[in-house]
Write a protein that holds these residues in place. Structure first.
Motif, short mmCIF file in Angstrom:
data_model
loop_
_atom_site.label_atom_id
_atom_site.label_comp_id
_atom_site.label_asym_id
_atom_site.label_seq_id
_atom_site.Cartn_x
_atom_site.Cartn_y
_atom_site.Cartn_z
N SER A 83 59.80 25.34 51.88
CA SER A 83 60.28 26.77 52.57
C SER A 83 60.52 27.05 54.32
N GLN A 84 60.89 25.14 54.50
CA GLN A 84 61.70 24.87 55.78
C GLN A 84 63.23 24.74 55.27
N GLN A 85 64.22 24.81 54.77
CA GLN A 85 65.22 24.41 54.42
C GLN A 85 66.28 25.73 54.98
N GLU A 86 67.37 24.74 55.08
CA GLU A 86 68.32 25.42 55.94
C GLU A 86 68.67 26.93 54.66
N HIS A 87 68.85 27.03 53.39
CA HIS A 87 68.76 27.54 52.78
C HIS A 87 67.81 27.72 51.68
N PRO A 88 67.29 28.98 51.28
CA PRO A 88 66.09 28.51 50.40
C PRO A 88 65.46 28.14 49.27
N ASP A 89 67.00 28.24 48.34
CA ASP A 89 67.14 27.58 47.14
C ASP A 89 67.17 25.84 47.23
N TYR A 90 66.71 25.43 47.78
CA TYR A 90 67.25 23.85 47.27
C TYR A 90 66.17 23.18 46.75
N TYR A 91 64.84 24.03 46.68
CA TYR A 91 64.01 23.79 45.13
C TYR A 91 63.88 25.21 44.41
N LEU A 92 63.47 25.06 43.80
CA LEU A 92 63.11 26.09 42.73
C LEU A 92 62.36 27.11 42.78
N ARG A 93 62.88 28.13 43.10
CA ARG A 93 61.70 29.10 43.13
C ARG A 93 61.20 30.16 42.87
N ILE A 94 60.47 31.44 42.81
CA ILE A 94 60.53 32.23 42.07
C ILE A 94 61.16 32.92 42.47
N VAL A 95 62.30 34.24 42.51
CA VAL A 95 62.61 35.24 43.24
C VAL A 95 62.17 36.64 42.97
N ALA A 96 61.15 36.90 42.00
CA ALA A 96 61.05 38.70 41.66
C ALA A 96 59.87 38.37 40.06
N GLU A 97 59.21 39.17 40.11
CA GLU A 97 57.83 39.26 39.22
C GLU A 97 57.74 40.29 39.16
N ARG A 98 57.77 40.18 37.28
CA ARG A 98 58.16 41.61 36.07
C ARG A 98 56.44 41.28 35.77
N SER A 99 56.39 42.68 34.75
CA SER A 99 54.96 43.30 34.43
C SER A 99 55.12 41.57 33.04
N ASP A 100 56.61 41.16 32.67
CA ASP A 100 56.39 40.33 31.18
C ASP A 100 56.65 38.64 31.76
N GLY A 101 56.55 38.84 32.78
CA GLY A 101 57.37 37.32 33.51
C GLY A 101 57.84 37.03 34.60
N ILE A 102 58.17 36.22 35.04
CA ILE A 102 59.13 35.85 36.22
C ILE A 102 60.56 35.58 36.14
N VAL A 103 60.94 36.12 37.08
CA VAL A 103 62.64 35.93 37.38
C VAL A 103 63.24 34.68 38.25
N VAL A 104 63.15 33.26 38.32
CA VAL A 104 63.46 31.86 39.07
C VAL A 104 65.01 31.84 39.23
N ARG A 105 64.91 30.88 40.69
CA ARG A 105 66.61 31.00 40.84
C ARG A 105 66.25 29.42 42.19
N GLY A 106 67.68 28.57 41.83
CA GLY A 106 67.65 27.19 41.50
C GLY A 106 68.33 26.77 41.47
N ALA A 107 67.98 25.09 41.18
CA ALA A 107 69.06 23.64 40.34
C ALA A 107 67.85 22.77 40.53
N LYS A 108 67.89 22.11 39.68
CA LYS A 108 67.11 20.41 39.80
C LYS A 108 68.48 19.78 38.90
N VAL A 109 68.38 18.62 39.56
CA VAL A 109 69.43 17.55 39.13
C VAL A 109 68.42 16.53 38.01
N HIS A 110 69.84 15.75 37.74
CA HIS A 110 69.99 14.16 37.38
C HIS A 110 69.04 14.45 35.94
#
Ligand SMILES: Cc1cc2nc3c(=O)[nH]c(=O)nc-3n(C[C@H](O)[C@H](O)[C@H](O)COP(=O)(O)OP(=O)(O)OC[C@H]3O[C@@H](n4cnc5c(N)ncnc54)[C@H](O)[C@@H]3O)c2cc1C
Length: 480
Positions: A161-188
Motif C-alpha cells: 500500500s506504500q507503492q507509487e501506484h496502487p497496482d504493483y501488488y494484486l489487490r481487491i478493487v470491488a466487492e459484489r454480493s457474489d464475489g470480488i473484482v481484482v486488479r494487478g499483475a503477477k510475473v514469472h
C-alpha cells in the motif's frame, strides 16, 4: 471424471484463453510453434500416468477412485518421498526440465489447507469448506494448475500500500454480493499458458493497511479479463541434434495481468486477512522448495554424468584435477539428494498434513542454488571450448565439410567426431545456450531467491541451543 489422457488435456486448452506472444493474440496454444512445445512437454504428465512402468508411482487408488499422485494429501514421510520420486522421475522424462503442471499447484493446495485451518481457528470457517471443494474439483477432473504468487512489486523497499501506484501488488478493487473484482499483475507465472486453472497467492507478509492486497483465490485460465503475456525467451527454432534438450522441451512463463477480473465467492480462499498472508506465503514455499529440490536432482545427476562423459571423450579421466572436479560434482548431487530425503523423513505433521522439514528443505535449496554456477563451470571446463565454437550438425553430413570435421574432431578411443560432438552439443545446450542461461536464472530465482532461503535457514536453525553449548564449554552457566 477420473484421470485424463494427454489428448483430453490438450483439448481442454482450446478454450479461447487470452494468451499473447510477441504482441499477438494466440488463437490456439496447442498449435503455436513455441507454446505448442510447452504443451507437449506438459502432456508428459498424462502420458506417464498411462505408462505401465510409471503407473504405480504416478497414480493413486483410494476408495475405488484413481487419481494423480500429485493430488495425494501427504500424511507422512512415505507420501512425501513418493511425491519427490514422482517429481524427479517426471523431470527425468522431461530431459531435466520440470513438468510442473501439477507439482506447483498441489503445493499451493496443501498450503491453502493449512491456511484455511488457521483461519477457521480464528473464526473464519468458510475457507475450509471452499478449499476442500476446490481441491476435490481439481483432483477429480485431473486438472493442470499454475500458481501466480510473485507480484511485480515495483519498489522493493516499499510494502504493497506504500507503492507509487496502487497496482504493483494484486489487490481487491470491488466487492459484489457474489464475489470480488481484482486488479494487478503477477510475473514469472510458469505453465500458465497451458494450465486449466490459476491459483493466486499473496507473495509476502502484510500489515493491516495492506488488507486489499491480502487475497488468495483460483480461476479458470479463460476467465474474462485474465491476460497472459508470454515470455519469448529461448523461442528460436532449434536443431534437435545441436539442442537435444531445448529443441523438444519448453516451459513458458507469463506476465499475468488481472484486468478487473471477477472471482466468484466460492473460489476465494483469503480476503483481507492481512495477518494471515505471510503464513500462507511461507507455507506455500515450505512445500514448493521441497518440490524444487526434488526436480533439481536429475539436473545434478546430468551435470555429474556429462562432466564424466566429457572427461572420457577427451581422454583426461585419469588426471588428478579432473578427478577432483568430478568429485565435487558427486558431492554436490549427493549432498542435495541426502538433504531432501532427510527433509521428507523428518517431516512434521500439521493439521493432518505432512510438511517437509523446513530447515533441511531450505538448506538443500540453498546448497543447490548457491553451487549451481560453480558446477556448470566444472562441466564447461572439462568439456573444452568447442562448446562455443563447434561446427554445426550439418557439417557432419555435408560433402564439403564432413571429411574434415570427422578427421579432426575425434577424441579418446571410442569417441569419433560425431560421438564427441553429440556429447558437446548436449553440454552446450545444457550450459551455454539460451536454455543454459534460462536454467542459470531459474536456479538462482525460482521458488524464491538465495536470500529468501538464507532468511528461512536463519529463522529455523536452533542458535539458542548451539549458543548454550558454547557458553557451557566456556564455563558460563548461560547467556551472560
Ligand atoms: C524461471 C522462473 C520461473 C518462476 N515461476 C514462478 C511461478 O510459477 N509462480 C510464481 O509466483 N513465481 C515464479 N517465479 C518467481 C520467483 O519466485 C521469483 O523470481 C523470486 O521470488 C525472486 O523475485 P523477483 O524475480 O521479483 O526478484 P527480486 O525480488 O526483485 O530480487 C532481486 C534482488 O533484490 C533483492 N531484494 C528483493 N526485495 C528486497 C528487499 N525488500 N530488501 C532487500 N533486498 C531485496 C533479492 O534478494 C535479490 O537479490 C519464477 C521465477 C523464474 C526465474
Amino acid at each position: 471424471m477420473g484421470l485424463r489422457s494427454a489428448e483430453q488435456y490438450k483439448q481442454s486448452l482450446r478454450d479461447g484463453r487470452a494468451v499473447f506472444f510477441r504482441g499477438e493474440r494466440v488463437p490456439d496454444v496447442t498449435a503455436h510453434p513455441v507454446i505448442g512445445l510447452a504443451v507437449e512437454h506438459a502432456a508428459l504428465d498424462y502420458r506417464m500416468a498411462e505408462e505401465p512402468r510409471y503407473r504405480e508411482l504416478a497414480v493413486v487408488s483410494e476408495a475405488g477412485q484413481l487419481y494423480s499422485r500429485y493430488y495425494r494429501l501427504p500424511r507422512n514421510s512415505v507420501d512425501l518421498l513418493d511425491r519427490s520420486r514422482l517429481i524427479a522421475s517426471a523431470t527425468r522424462e522431461g530431459a531435466v526440465l520440470v513438468v510442473l503442471i501439477k507439482e506447483i499447484g498441489t503445493d499451493a493446495l496443501f498450503a491453502l489447507h493449512l491456511s484455511a485451518a488457521r483461519l477457521a481457528r480464528a473464526g473464519k470457517p468458510e475457507y475450509q469448506e471452499r478449499i476442500g471443494a476446490y481441491y476435490q474439483f481439481c483432483r477429480s477432473n485431473d486438472l493442470a494448475l499454475a500458481v501466480a504468487q510473485t507480484d511485480v512489486k515495483g519498489n522493493r523497499a516499499l510494502g504493497p500500500s506504500q507503492q507509487e501506484h496502487p497496482d504493483y501488488y494484486l489487490r481487491i478493487v470491488a466487492e459484489r454480493s457474489d464475489g470480488i473484482v481484482v486488479r494487478g499483475a503477477k510475473v514469472h507465472t510458469s505453465v500458465a499458458t497451458n494450465a486449466n486453472e490459476l491459483i493466486v497467492l499473496p507473495t509476502r507478509a502484510m500489515r493491516a493497511e495492506d488488507g486489499a492486497y491480502a487475497v488468495a483465490f483460483a480461476l479458470p485460465v479463460d476467465s474474462p479479463g485474465l491476460k497472459l503475456i508470454a515470455s519469448p525467451f529461448g523461442c528460436a527454432p532449434k536443431d534437435p541434434v545441436e539442442h537435444p534438450i531445448s529443441a523438444r522441451h519448453k516451459m513458458m512463463e507469463t506476465l499475468t495481468v488481472f484486468d478487473d477480473v471477477f472471482v466468484p465467492r466460492e473460489r476465494i480462499f483469503m480476503q483481507g486477512e492481512a495477518e494471515f498472508a505471510g503464513p500462507l506465503a511461507l507455507d506455500f514455499v515450505r512445500y514448493h522448495r521441497f518440490t524444487a529440490v526434488s526436480y533439481k536432482l536429475p539436473l545434478l545427476e546430468l551435470l555429474a554424468g556429462a562432466g564424466y562423459a566429457a572427461a572420457e571423450a577427451n581422454g583426461i579421466l585419469r588426471a588428478a584435477h579432473v578427478r577432483d572436479k568430478l568429485t565435487q560434482l558427486a558431492v554436490y548431487h549427493t549432498t542435495v539428494r541426502g538433504l531432501i530425503e532427510r527433509a521428507a523423513e523428518s517431516c512434521t505433521v500439521e493439521e493432518g498434513l505432512a510438511v517437509p522439514n523446513t530447515l533441511l528443505t531450505n538448506v538443500a535449496k540453498y546448497q543447490f542454488a548457491h553451487n549451481y554456477h560453480a558446477a556448470v563451470q566444472i562441466v564447461q571446463d572439462l568439456a573444452g571450448g568447442l562448446l562455443a565454437t563447434a561446427p554445426g550438425a550439418e557439417d557432419l553430413q555435408s560433402e564439403a565439410t564432413a571429411e574434415y570435421v570427422r578427421k579432426y574432431l575425434g577424441g579418446a578411443p571410442g569417441f569419433d567426431a560425431e560421438k564427441r560432438l553429440r556429447l558437446l552439443y548436449l553440454i552446450a545446450d545444457l550450459t551455454a545456450s539460451d536454455f543454459g542461461g534460462y536454467q542459470e536464472v531459474l536456479n538462482v530465482h525460482a521458488e524464491g531467491g538465495l536470500e529468501a532461503e538464507k532468511l528461512q535457514t536463519y529463522r529455523e536453525y536452533d542458535y539458542r541451543s548451539a549458543a548454550e553449548y558454547a557458553y557451557r564449554l566456556a564455563g558460563l552457566a548461560a547467556k551472560p
